[in-house]
Design a protein around this motif. Sequence first.
Motif, PDB file in Angstrom:
ATOM      1  N   GLN A 147       0.768  -1.540  -0.009  1.00 29.78           N
ATOM      2  CA  GLN A 147      -0.279   0.211   0.019  1.00 29.78           C
ATOM      3  C   GLN A 147       1.291   1.484   0.070  1.00 29.78           C
ATOM      4  O   GLN A 147       0.129   1.508  -0.416  1.00 29.78           O
ATOM      5  N   ARG A 151       2.183   1.241  -3.460  1.00 29.26           N
ATOM      6  CA  ARG A 151       1.119   1.985  -4.463  1.00 29.26           C
ATOM      7  C   ARG A 151       1.106   3.686  -4.325  1.00 29.26           C
ATOM      8  O   ARG A 151       1.194   4.514  -5.001  1.00 29.26           O
ATOM      9  N   ALA A 198       4.153   5.187  -6.045  1.00 31.23           N
ATOM     10  CA  ALA A 198       3.411   5.322  -7.122  1.00 31.23           C
ATOM     11  C   ALA A 198       2.453   5.996  -7.904  1.00 31.23           C
ATOM     12  O   ALA A 198       3.037   7.022  -9.146  1.00 31.23           O
ATOM     13  N   CYS A 199       2.003   6.900  -7.031  1.00 33.76           N
ATOM     14  CA  CYS A 199       0.570   8.019  -7.055  1.00 33.76           C
ATOM     15  C   CYS A 199       1.757   9.719  -6.882  1.00 33.76           C
ATOM     16  O   CYS A 199       1.566  10.440  -7.812  1.00 33.76           O
ATOM     17  N   GLY A 213       4.687   5.319 -13.154  1.00 34.45           N
ATOM     18  CA  GLY A 213       4.030   5.088 -11.829  1.00 34.45           C
ATOM     19  C   GLY A 213       2.642   4.394 -11.492  1.00 34.45           C
ATOM     20  O   GLY A 213       2.037   4.120 -11.319  1.00 34.45           O
ATOM     21  N   PHE A 262       1.283   1.631 -10.107  1.00 30.43           N
ATOM     22  CA  PHE A 262       0.010   1.420  -9.724  1.00 30.43           C
ATOM     23  C   PHE A 262      -0.414   0.333  -9.938  1.00 30.43           C
ATOM     24  O   PHE A 262      -1.461   0.150  -9.142  1.00 30.43           O
ATOM     25  N   SER A 322      -1.983  -2.777  -7.780  1.00 34.01           N
ATOM     26  CA  SER A 322      -3.586  -2.134  -7.458  1.00 34.01           C
ATOM     27  C   SER A 322      -4.230  -4.142  -7.659  1.00 34.01           C
ATOM     28  O   SER A 322      -4.817  -5.262  -6.795  1.00 34.01           O
TER      29      SER A 322
END
Length: 66
Positions: A7, A10, A13-14, A48, A52, A56
Amino acid sequence: MRLASLQAFRGVACLLVLLFHVAEWELHKGFVPDVPVCRPFQHFGFAGVDLFFVLSGFVITWTSAD
């Protein structure tokens, strides 16, 4: 089982995508700072998005494997 590190990855990546867009904004708006902080993200920040979605997909598959 919690996947806290994934998480967090992620989230990284954002942030890569966000910094990519800031670098593009600086380039197109003609804003040239003395120290180009976001300019290096212009070359690899778009990765990214792929990162992501791959993470996910893994998280969704892992949690719904039951």
